[in-house]
Motif scaffolding. Structure first.
Motif, PDB file in Angstrom:
ATOM      1  N   GLY A  25       5.783  22.650   7.930  1.00 30.63           N
ATOM      2  CA  GLY A  25       6.875  22.219   7.055  1.00 30.63           C
ATOM      3  C   GLY A  25       7.210  20.753   7.258  1.00 30.63           C
ATOM      4  O   GLY A  25       7.495  20.026   6.301  1.00 30.63           O
ATOM      5  N   TRP A  26       7.183  20.289   8.500  1.00 30.10           N
ATOM      6  CA  TRP A  26       7.466  18.888   8.799  1.00 30.10           C
ATOM      7  C   TRP A  26       6.392  17.994   8.186  1.00 30.10           C
ATOM      8  O   TRP A  26       6.679  16.971   7.573  1.00 30.10           O
ATOM      9  N   ASP A  27       5.142  18.408   8.310  1.00 31.34           N
ATOM     10  CA  ASP A  27       4.033  17.609   7.792  1.00 31.34           C
ATOM     11  C   ASP A  27       4.061  17.558   6.266  1.00 31.34           C
ATOM     12  O   ASP A  27       3.802  16.522   5.668  1.00 31.34           O
ATOM     13  N   SER A  28       4.364  18.665   5.611  1.00 32.55           N
ATOM     14  CA  SER A  28       4.342  18.688   4.154  1.00 32.55           C
ATOM     15  C   SER A  28       5.572  18.020   3.555  1.00 32.55           C
ATOM     16  O   SER A  28       5.575  17.713   2.368  1.00 32.55           O
ATOM     17  N   SER A  29       6.622  17.768   4.338  1.00 34.84           N
ATOM     18  CA  SER A  29       7.810  17.116   3.802  1.00 34.84           C
ATOM     19  C   SER A  29       7.678  15.597   3.787  1.00 34.84           C
ATOM     20  O   SER A  29       8.439  14.920   3.117  1.00 34.84           O
ATOM     21  N   ASP A  30       6.691  15.053   4.520  1.00 35.12           N
ATOM     22  CA  ASP A  30       6.485  13.602   4.522  1.00 35.12           C
ATOM     23  C   ASP A  30       5.871  13.163   3.198  1.00 35.12           C
ATOM     24  O   ASP A  30       4.928  13.784   2.726  1.00 35.12           O
ATOM     25  N   PRO A  31       6.393  12.098   2.582  1.00 33.74           N
ATOM     26  CA  PRO A  31       5.778  11.626   1.340  1.00 33.74           C
ATOM     27  C   PRO A  31       4.404  11.019   1.613  1.00 33.74           C
ATOM     28  O   PRO A  31       4.194  10.363   2.633  1.00 33.74           O
ATOM     29  N   LEU A  32       3.479  11.267   0.720  1.00 35.98           N
ATOM     30  CA  LEU A  32       2.132  10.749   0.882  1.00 35.98           C
ATOM     31  C   LEU A  32       2.081   9.293   0.422  1.00 35.98           C
ATOM     32  O   LEU A  32       2.610   8.962  -0.640  1.00 35.98           O
ATOM     33  N   PRO A  33       1.476   8.415   1.203  1.00 37.03           N
ATOM     34  CA  PRO A  33       1.347   7.022   0.766  1.00 37.03           C
ATOM     35  C   PRO A  33       0.335   6.921  -0.365  1.00 37.03           C
ATOM     36  O   PRO A  33      -0.734   7.508  -0.297  1.00 37.03           O
ATOM     37  N   ILE A  34       0.705   6.190  -1.407  1.00 35.50           N
ATOM     38  CA  ILE A  34      -0.186   6.013  -2.551  1.00 35.50           C
ATOM     39  C   ILE A  34      -0.581   4.546  -2.594  1.00 35.50           C
ATOM     40  O   ILE A  34       0.198   3.679  -2.979  1.00 35.50           O
ATOM     41  N   GLU A  35      -1.790   4.274  -2.155  1.00 40.54           N
ATOM     42  CA  GLU A  35      -2.266   2.897  -2.071  1.00 40.54           C
ATOM     43  C   GLU A  35      -2.637   2.344  -3.440  1.00 40.54           C
ATOM     44  O   GLU A  35      -2.544   1.151  -3.677  1.00 40.54           O
ATOM     45  N   SER A  36      -3.062   3.192  -4.376  1.00 40.03           N
ATOM     46  CA  SER A  36      -3.522   2.698  -5.673  1.00 40.03           C
ATOM     47  C   SER A  36      -2.377   2.071  -6.456  1.00 40.03           C
ATOM     48  O   SER A  36      -2.562   1.070  -7.143  1.00 40.03           O
ATOM     49  N   ASP A  37      -1.158   2.639  -6.364  1.00 42.84           N
ATOM     50  CA  ASP A  37      -0.010   2.052  -7.069  1.00 42.84           C
ATOM     51  C   ASP A  37       0.330   0.688  -6.491  1.00 42.84           C
ATOM     52  O   ASP A  37       0.684  -0.230  -7.226  1.00 42.84           O
ATOM     53  N   ARG A  38       0.218   0.546  -5.197  1.00 43.29           N
ATOM     54  CA  ARG A  38       0.514  -0.741  -4.571  1.00 43.29           C
ATOM     55  C   ARG A  38      -0.508  -1.793  -4.986  1.00 43.29           C
ATOM     56  O   ARG A  38      -0.174  -2.943  -5.209  1.00 43.29           O
ATOM     57  N   MET A  39      -1.758  -1.370  -5.106  1.00 47.39           N
ATOM     58  CA  MET A  39      -2.804  -2.308  -5.515  1.00 47.39           C
ATOM     59  C   MET A  39      -2.590  -2.755  -6.961  1.00 47.39           C
ATOM     60  O   MET A  39      -2.748  -3.921  -7.293  1.00 47.39           O
ATOM     61  N   VAL A  40      -2.183  -1.818  -7.836  1.00 48.79           N
ATOM     62  CA  VAL A  40      -1.946  -2.160  -9.237  1.00 48.79           C
ATOM     63  C   VAL A  40      -0.772  -3.102  -9.358  1.00 48.79           C
ATOM     64  O   VAL A  40      -0.812  -4.088 -10.088  1.00 48.79           O
ATOM     65  N   GLU A  41       0.316  -2.823  -8.608  1.00 54.79           N
ATOM     66  CA  GLU A  41       1.491  -3.689  -8.656  1.00 54.79           C
ATOM     67  C   GLU A  41       1.161  -5.079  -8.129  1.00 54.79           C
ATOM     68  O   GLU A  41       1.606  -6.083  -8.676  1.00 54.79           O
ATOM     69  N   ALA A  42       0.388  -5.160  -7.071  1.00 56.77           N
ATOM     70  CA  ALA A  42       0.049  -6.456  -6.487  1.00 56.77           C
ATOM     71  C   ALA A  42      -0.831  -7.260  -7.438  1.00 56.77           C
ATOM     72  O   ALA A  42      -0.632  -8.457  -7.614  1.00 56.77           O
ATOM     73  N   SER A  43      -1.796  -6.630  -8.082  1.00 59.45           N
ATOM     74  CA  SER A  43      -2.673  -7.365  -8.979  1.00 59.45           C
ATOM     75  C   SER A  43      -1.990  -7.668 -10.298  1.00 59.45           C
ATOM     76  O   SER A  43      -2.296  -8.672 -10.938  1.00 59.45           O
TER      77      SER A  43
END
Length: 50
Positions: A25-43
């Motif tokens: 439950g602790w592991d599944s409650s952590d939000p998953l990092p989404i690197e693709s959105d950060r790359m799109v925003e940066a570019s």
């Protein structure tokens, strides 16, 4: 003696089950990092060179 071993075994199984469920439950409650959105925003924020 058998009753003591049975109770200890049951307590061990229940505590291990609770530990696994809490960890899952602790592991599944952590939000998953989404690197693709950060790359799109940066570019997308950079102005194209002319």
């Amino acid at each position: 003696m058998i009753e003591i071993c049975t109770r200890l075994g049951l307590a061990l199984v229940l505590s291990l089950t609770l530990a696994v469920l809490l960890a899952w439950g602790w592991d599944s409650s952590d939000p998953l990092p989404i690197e693709s959105d950060r790359m799109v925003e940066a570019s997308g924020s950079q102005a194209p060179a002319q």
